[in-house]
Each structure stands twice: as structure tokens, then as C-alpha cells.
Design a protein around this motif. Structure first.
Motif, PDB file in Angstrom:
ATOM      1  N   ARG A 221       0.831  -1.201   0.000  1.00 35.42           N
ATOM      2  CA  ARG A 221       0.000   0.000   0.000  1.00 35.42           C
ATOM      3  C   ARG A 221       0.868   1.254   0.000  1.00 35.42           C
ATOM      4  NH1 ARG A 221      -5.320  -1.175   1.227  1.00 35.42           N
ATOM      5  NH2 ARG A 221      -5.725   0.941   1.955  1.00 35.42           N
ATOM      6  N   ILE A 222       2.013   1.195   0.680  1.00 32.45           N
ATOM      7  CA  ILE A 222       2.924   2.343   0.682  1.00 32.45           C
ATOM      8  C   ILE A 222       3.518   2.557  -0.709  1.00 32.45           C
ATOM      9  CG2 ILE A 222       5.147   3.178   1.540  1.00 32.45           C
ATOM     10  CD1 ILE A 222       4.414   1.768   4.211  1.00 32.45           C
ATOM     11  N   TYR A 223       4.001   1.465  -1.326  1.00 37.63           N
ATOM     12  CA  TYR A 223       4.578   1.576  -2.666  1.00 37.63           C
ATOM     13  C   TYR A 223       3.576   2.162  -3.652  1.00 37.63           C
ATOM     14  CZ  TYR A 223       8.975  -0.943  -1.847  1.00 37.63           C
ATOM     15  OH  TYR A 223      10.220  -1.303  -1.425  1.00 37.63           O
ATOM     16  N   ALA A 224       2.305   1.755  -3.555  1.00 42.08           N
ATOM     17  CA  ALA A 224       1.274   2.225  -4.482  1.00 42.08           C
ATOM     18  C   ALA A 224       0.708   3.582  -4.094  1.00 42.08           C
ATOM     19  CB  ALA A 224       0.142   1.199  -4.552  1.00 42.08           C
ATOM     20  N   ALA A 225       1.080   4.086  -2.907  1.00 44.54           N
ATOM     21  CA  ALA A 225       0.531   5.352  -2.397  1.00 44.54           C
ATOM     22  C   ALA A 225      -0.997   5.329  -2.447  1.00 44.54           C
ATOM     23  CB  ALA A 225       1.079   6.540  -3.193  1.00 44.54           C
ATOM     24  N   ILE A 226      -1.564   4.199  -2.039  1.00 46.17           N
ATOM     25  CA  ILE A 226      -2.990   3.983  -2.265  1.00 46.17           C
ATOM     26  C   ILE A 226      -3.858   4.975  -1.485  1.00 46.17           C
ATOM     27  CG2 ILE A 226      -3.326   2.256  -0.451  1.00 46.17           C
ATOM     28  CD1 ILE A 226      -4.737   2.216  -4.051  1.00 46.17           C
ATOM     29  N   ASP A 227      -3.415   5.413  -0.311  1.00 46.13           N
ATOM     30  CA  ASP A 227      -4.209   6.388   0.444  1.00 46.13           C
ATOM     31  C   ASP A 227      -4.307   7.714  -0.298  1.00 46.13           C
ATOM     32  OD1 ASP A 227      -4.634   4.533   2.435  1.00 46.13           O
ATOM     33  OD2 ASP A 227      -2.998   5.258   3.713  1.00 46.13           O
TER      34      ASP A 227
END
Length: 390
Positions: A221-227
């Protein structure tokens, strides 16, 4: 970013340019970054990474350019023009060939996990034990999120400069974007980078359903910057279509197959796709992973930059040559070796906005780039690269 997003790309990029200028590093006095001799011998530098990644070589080369500009080192054009097979080979070149009265790139102080969790744990322990017990390293380049997470702790006190972390704050590497919160840690932060990317993509394509493939784990989720992606989708009234791939697999072919399966699903369910950072998405796999979108005529935007646009993504927002970011790292590095506490240095840096577009991709998916997109693009590719050395 606080302000309403402009309705035209040209206006939006103009605003970004003003904001970027506000965060560019201020000119430093020569004394702040001038080469400083060590009391005995040279400053000894180590390197830690999670694994080889395309942008890592670009950033390290730009960092060396910055050091050259500040007078710390000389590396001939062979270094800058060579495409090294991996980052270890690049470090070996620096160790053997870089000319400097001040710096030593220690040949046996290089750790790469090759994106394997077991090797990562072993490397972390080896590196920290050396920093804490032998104390023969003066500063560490921690390349990427894995390396930053492994070294940004209180198990040692050696200065750590974290390069290319997807989101150093959310990854727990630093306490805030402004200052790291640890006296020996520095990490460049661009808090609005990924929101900026999605906003630009939406301004160009006007999608209603945005697809995104990522691993639904804390790291994924961090790698994808999903937030950040979700925030922009909410602001724009866009539906986010998620597909969760299993990318952290010891079998790389299975990871690629999982990512490809998600992309095939998104090609049917979304009208645009954001290609996220992942160890699975690399130059050698991009043609295969991007094919479902080309076949379904789906516009894509790559978080990782123009390398992905060369290989078939439609758009990205990135640096053309990494010069500004390399000089930012070099200035911080210079100040640290001259005695500044890494944790006291400002970390915020916004890249000047630069568009990359692939006209062959645009033709194949039936997308006619608006004139302002072409006017604002500094990298325009007319073909799709399908063969690659990495």
C-alpha cells in the motif's frame, strides 16, 4: 494541496511550477557544501538497497553529478553513460574508478537483498552490526523504502541518507516530511507527489473509473501510495477499482502472473489505469504487464516515470534527468559530512513538473493528446520499447 484543481492542464502545471519553486533548495553558501577533508583518511560511504530498480541507477548517477558540481569527486563520462547490469556493478565502478581526495565508496560495504525477505533480514543485521561494532563507515546511502526502513532506527548512530523512498513518512522512516525525528536520519520527502500524478492524469483523460493493481499489504500500500490515490478519487468523484496482486512471492514468475491477471481484469472494468510502484513492474516485465491495456485501448499513467512510458505506458509526470534531485541529495550529504545533524536538515523537495507521453501508445489506444499535453511534454516517445537489458 489545498487549492481547487484548475480545469486545464496548462493552468494546473503553471500552479505546480510555482509550488515547486517554493520548495526547491535555497542557494547555499559555498562553505556549507564545500569539500571537507576527514581528519584521517577519506570519508567512507556504504550502500544498502532492497534490490535493483531502474530509477536507482539514475538517482545515484545524478547524486554523483551533484557531488562533482560541489567539488567532492570526479567521475568520468564512462560512468554516466554506462548502463550497469545491476547496482552492485555500479557501486564496484565507483569504488575502483571514482577520483576523490575526500570520499571512498567502500567496496565491501554494499548490501542488496535482490528483493528477497530472507536476504533483507540478513543484510539489515550485517549492516547494523558493522555500523555499531566496527564503526568504519561515516555515512550510508539507503536506497529505497526497504533500506530506509531497515536503517532508520536507534540500533546505530551512523548518518543515513534515504534515497527514493515511495513515502518516507507512511513507511515509518521519518516522523514528518519536514524533519526526520531522528538525529542521524535524512530522507527526501515530496508529500504531494502521488496526489499530483493522479490529478494531472484526471485533468488529461477525465476518467470516471480508475483501476489500480497493488499488493494489499502494508508495504504494498505504501509503494502504491494507495491512500493518496483514494483521496484524489474522492475529491474528483472518481470510482476506484482495486485489484490485489500477490507480488511479494519467492517465485518471481508467479508474482508477474498475479499482476498480469489483475491488469487483465482492470482492462475490462476501468476506463483508465494507474500503474503503481512494484518490484514486479520492471523493464523486462513492462511489455507483458502493459499489453492488456494496449489491447483494450485503456489509457495508463505510470507512477515510476518516463522509463515506463518508453515501454508502453501512455503518460507519466517525472524528471527528465534527475539533476535537481541529485543536487538536493548532494547538498544534504555535503552538509552532513561537514558536521550538520541529518535530522536537522529540511527534507521537503518537489520535483519540477515534467510530462512524458508515448505517441505510439496514444495511437494504439485511440487517444488524441490535447495540444497542451504535447506543449508541456519534455519527453515524447514515438515507439514502444519491447526489448530491454534489465
Amino acid at each position: 494541496m489545498g487549492a481547487r484543481i484548475p480545469t486545464t492542464l496548462a493552468a494546473f502545471l503553471a500552479v505546480l511550477s510555482v509550488l515547486a519553486a517554493a520548495f526547491l533548495p535555497l542557494p547555499l553558501e559555498a562553505a556549507d557544501t564545500a569539500p571537507a577533508p576527514r581528519q584521517e583518511g577519506k570519508w567512507r560511504i556504504a550502500y544498502v538497497e532492497g534490490g535493483t530498480y531502474e530509477n536507482y541507477q539514475k538517482v545515484l548517477k545524478s547524486f554523483v553529478r551533484g557531488l562533482e558540481k560541489l567539488g567532492w569527486i570526479q567521475a568520468d563520462e564512462t560512468f554516466h553513460k554506462t548502463s550497469f547490469p545491476d547496482d552492485r556493478a555500479m557501486w564496484a565502478w565507483l569504488s575502483q574508478n571514482a577520483r576523490s581526495d575526500y570520499l571512498e565508496f567502500v567496496p565491501d560495504a554494499f548490501w542488496s537483498a535482490n528483493w528477497e525477505e530472507t536476504a533483507r533480514e540478513r543484510n539489515k543485521d550485517e549492516a547494523i552490526n558493522r555500523l555499531r561494532e566496527r564503526r568504519d563507515i561515516d555515512a550510508v546511502i539507503a536506497m529505497g523504502t526497504w533500506a530506509g526502513q531497515d536503517l532508520a532506527n536507534d540500533r546505530h548512530s551512523t548518518p543515513v541518507i534515504v534515497f527514493q523512498s515511495s513515502d518516507a513518512v507512511k513507511a515509518g522512516i521519518v516522523k514528518s516530511a519536514q524533519y526526520s525525528g531522528r538525529p542521524h536520519v535524512f530522507a527526501l520527502c515530496d508529500p504531494a507527489r502521488y496526489k499530483r500524478q493522479v490529478s494531472v492524469f484526471h485533468d488529461i483523460v477525465h476518467f470516471r473509473k480508475l483501476g489500480v493493481t497493488f499488493e494489499d499489504s502494508p508495504t504494498g500500500r505504501i509503494y502504491a501510495a494507495i491512500d493518496d490515490v483514494k483521496d484524489v478519487c474522492r475529491e474528483q468523484g472518481v470510482e476506484l477499482v482495486e485489484c490485489h496482486a500477490v507480488t511479494n512471492s519467492p517465485d518471481f514468475s508467479q508474482a508477474v502472473a498475479s499482476f498480469r491477471a489483475c491488469n487483465e481484469r482492470l482492462a475490462k472494468e476501468a476506463d483508465a489505469v494507474l500503474i503503481t510502484h512494484s518490484m514486479t513492474v520492471k523493464p523486462s516485465t513492462m511489455p507483458e504487464l502493459f499489453k492488456p491495456f494496449l489491447d483494450a485501448k485503456i489509457p495508463t499513467f505510470a507512477q515510476m516515470g518516463s522509463g515506463a512510458v518508453r515501454r508502453g505506458a501512455l503518460l507519466s509526470l517525472s524528471q527528465t534527468d534527475f539533476k535537481a534531485i541529485g543536487l538536493f541529495y548532494a547538498r544534504a550529504f555535503s552538509q552532513i559530512l561537514r558536521g550538520a545533524s541529518p535530522g536537522s536538515l529540511p527534507q521537503v523537495f518537489e520535483d519540477p513538473p515534467v510530462l512524458a507521453v508515448n505517441l505510439e501508445t496514444a495511437k494504439r489506444i485511440g487517444f488524441n493528446p490535447p495540444s497542451d499535453v504535447l506543449a508541456e511534454s519534455e519527453e515524447v516517445f514515438t515507439s514502444i520499447l519491447t526489448q530491454d537489458s534489465q
